[in-house]
Write an enzyme that holds these catalytic residues in place. Structure first.
Site, PDB file in Angstrom:
ATOM      1  N   GLY A   1     -17.206   4.325  46.306  1.00 65.53           N
ATOM      2  CA  GLY A   1     -17.448   5.519  45.922  1.00 65.53           C
ATOM      3  C   GLY A   1     -16.322   6.130  44.876  1.00 65.53           C
ATOM      4  O   GLY A   1     -16.415   5.490  43.860  1.00 65.53           O
ATOM      5  N   SER A   2     -16.062   7.341  44.632  1.00 66.29           N
ATOM      6  CA  SER A   2     -15.420   8.115  43.393  1.00 66.29           C
ATOM      7  C   SER A   2     -13.933   7.386  43.123  1.00 66.29           C
ATOM      8  O   SER A   2     -13.493   7.014  43.898  1.00 66.29           O
ATOM      9  CB  SER A   2     -15.404   9.500  44.126  1.00 66.29           C
ATOM     10  N   CYS A   3     -13.930   7.338  41.897  1.00 67.65           N
ATOM     11  CA  CYS A   3     -12.562   7.120  41.016  1.00 67.65           C
ATOM     12  C   CYS A   3     -11.691   8.040  41.621  1.00 67.65           C
ATOM     13  O   CYS A   3     -10.248   7.689  41.195  1.00 67.65           O
ATOM     14  CB  CYS A   3     -12.994   6.905  39.854  1.00 67.65           C
ATOM     15  N   THR A   4     -11.938   9.272  41.997  1.00 71.26           N
ATOM     16  CA  THR A   4     -11.002  10.213  42.422  1.00 71.26           C
ATOM     17  C   THR A   4     -10.273  10.027  43.718  1.00 71.26           C
ATOM     18  O   THR A   4      -9.382  10.551  44.056  1.00 71.26           O
ATOM     19  CB  THR A   4     -11.726  11.798  42.346  1.00 71.26           C
TER      20      THR A   4
END
Length: 592
Positions: A65-68
């Protein structure tokens, strides 16, 4: 000792720690899946949902999922709610980077160990684990010896010499271009060594995901770079931030979030980034061309850039993105290279009827889970001509469940117009056949709501395009939403002005919609979502997955037309799309 197992692996971040083992065989996105303030796993689709990470040894195959996720892990390390250690089946750059930045800024760390997929299976059922650099010890019961936090020194941040450096690289590393560029180059090189890169590559542009506010640590990192004189070296755009910077007070956002989130956006602009604030930078005039070497973060944007535009970027973690923007140099590895863009899995689709726009996000969500970290080649859409909006929706949902930065669709995406070009010659690639009934299972997973009432309709995750505004205006023309329903659309400022000039916004506002710029649904909560609202509806596979954990509401997922109808009626029809109805007929009574 009896009952113990010892395994060895590759240390991604050195150190020693021990604790109760928290094991899952499903990857976890830390952003949207873990509360950065408490360490609770809030991904309601994940087998570890409701567990807390603090002090435990977390064993997952990889992130997803997210790069964050790197920002969330850094936040957890900063506030004391991080796991004691991470044990992975395969290397994960996003999570590793979060630890490296925490070392640099906060002088705090945790060990990260990669042991391979075969050894990872041995962790199932074990109760406790001890990590000591490259060694993992597993115990079925609490060991008899003292069980306490291990006191290990902060890992060395020395940079090796395995990577070929230019004179300019060395000047950056020696501090000749300032403290910010020096620290950025140190981080770039540490990640390059972990990735096995031997060379760096010039990039032409950057898109920064680290401007999302995850807590005080994310702001401190950016402001520290500004204090060190940070200036980007390549044209740089900014992802959605956590608030509508111009209207957060008007929208009722608590200043405790609005002020630091807005300040974070300002900090990145102080480094020379453009005021773009969109999670869909591919909709801007600055979108990269085929073959262009770039550094983009934000998972949906990475997947779109690689797959649809044919540009070249890794799925860059938050904070590595700005470090590369400050140096102009990226590790020459992964999807920057021809050989690493080949398919590793083939997907065959079933016979399909007439499709609506809910098909593509559902398919992306399902294929992402099948693919894991493998790049898929999808067969069966050669004659369907999916639109750019369809591919945007597919890619965002794919990036939610997959760790891969790229997909190919035979006859559709640029590198797979001839699908043999993305297959290795004389190499056998696994094939998975999808059945309609498989897609029905994913449909029901995304449709978590059991009450047909709809309180909020959320559109624009990722940000709405001009063509999506045109489609929505046609659906809204001459109609008005139910007075008890909030319909809100998130988009970038540039696209909003284009849609306004085209006349779409007047129709949509007459319908009763709320327009929100700068931020996106993955960052929005109350009061944009009313406190009394219990059920959301969206056409985004990405948001349908994340919303139950992020905002604590159940979700109806359906096409854009169904969303508009629900906004008018305050009720979800619950109808299956026509292309999925044959799957329901195939179910046995036990599964209905």
């Amino acid at each position: 000792m009896p009952g113990s197992i010892s395994l060895t692996g590759r240390s991604l971040v050195a150190g020693a720690a021990e604790g109760a083992l928290l094991f899952a065989d499903v990857g976890l996105s830390f952003w949207g899946g873990v509360d950065p303030y408490s360490g609770e796993i809030i991904d309601r689709h994940h087998p570890l949902s409701g567990e807390y990470l603090a002090g435990r040894v977390l064993a997952i195959p990889s992130g997803r999922g997210s790069c964050t996720g790197s920002s969330v892990l850094m936040e957890l390390i900063s506030n004391g709610h991080a796991p004691a250690a991470l044990v992975l089946a395969e290397p994960d750059e996003i999570l590793t980077l979060g630890v490296l930045v925490a070392q640099t800024i906060f002088e705090r760390s945790l060990p990260v160990l990669c042991i391979g997929r075969e050894a990872f299976a041995a962790l199932r059922g074990k109760a406790f684990a001890r990590v000591e650099d490259t060694t993992l010890s597993l115990f079925e019961h609490l060991p008899g010896d003292a069980w306490q936090a291990l006191d290990s020194p902060l890992p060395s941040t020395d940079i090796g010499t395995a990577i070929a450096l230019t004179e300019h690289d060395r000047a950056l590393l020696d501090g000749q271009h300032g403290k910010a560029a020096q620290v950025a180059m140190q981080i770039v090189l540490r990640m390059a060594e972990l990735q096995g890169a031997r060379h760096l590559v010039d990039v032409t542009q950057a898109h920064i995901d680290g401007c999302i506010y995850t807590g005080p640590a994310s702001l401190r990192f950016a402001q520290q770079l500004v204090q060190w004189g940070a200036t980007v070296r390549v044209p740089t755009t900014l992802n959605s931030i956590s608030v509508d910077q111009r209207r957060w007070r008007e929208l009722g956002i608590d200043p405790a979030l609005g002020e630091p989130a807005s300040a974070l956006g300002d900090a990145y602009m102080a480094m020379g980034a453009q005021l773009s604030f969109t999670c869909a930078p591919y909709l801007l005039d600055s979108a990269p061309k085929v073959g262009e070497q770039i550094v983009w973060a934000e998972s949906n944007a990475v997947v779109y850039a690689n797959s649809v535009l044919g540009a070249r970027t890794l799925k860059y973690p938050d904070y590595l993105d700005i470090c590369i923007a400050l140096t102009g140099r990226a590790p020459l590895i992964g999807c920057h290279l021809d050989a690493q863009r080949k398919a590793r899995l083939q997907i065959e689709l079933p016979a399909l009827g007439e499709l609506d726009d809910a098909f593509y996000p559902l398919l992306g969500y399902h294929i992402g889970a099948l693919a894991g970290s493998r790049i898929p080649l999808v067969h069966g859409l050669e004659n369907r001509q999916p639109s750019l909006d369809d591919l945007k929706a597919f890619g965002a949902a794919f990036a939610t469940t997959s760790a891969a930065p790229l997909f190919h669709i035979a006859g559709v995406t640029p590198e797979a117009l001839d699908p043999t070009q993305v297959l290795e010659v004389d190499e056998s690639i696994p094939v998975k056949k999808i059945r309609l009934i498989d897609l029905l299972v994913s449909w029901r997973e995304l449709n978590s709501a059991r009450d047909n009432r709809v309180d909020v309709v959320s559109l624009g995750n990722p940000h709405f395009s001009l063509s999506e505004f045109a489609h929505l205006a046609r659906l809204c023309l001459g109609r008005h939403k139910h007075p008890d329903v909030v319909l809100a659309i998130t988009c970038g400022r540039a696209v909003l002005e284009q849609a306004r000039e085209a006349g779409h916004i007047a129709v949509i506002e007459a319908f009763g919609a709320t327009l929100v710029t700068d931020t996106c649904w993955c960052m929005l909560g109350e009061p944009v979502i009313p406190l009394a609202a219990k059920t959301l509806m969206t056409n985004s596979g990405k948001y349908a997955h994340y919303a139950p954990g992020l905002v604590g509401r159940k979700v109806h997922f359906a096409s854009l037309k169904e969303c508009v109808d629900a906004a008018c009626n305050a009720t979800a029809s619950g109808r299956l799309p026509t292309w999925l109805q044959p799957a329901a007929l195939l179910e046995s009574p036990a599964h209905v």
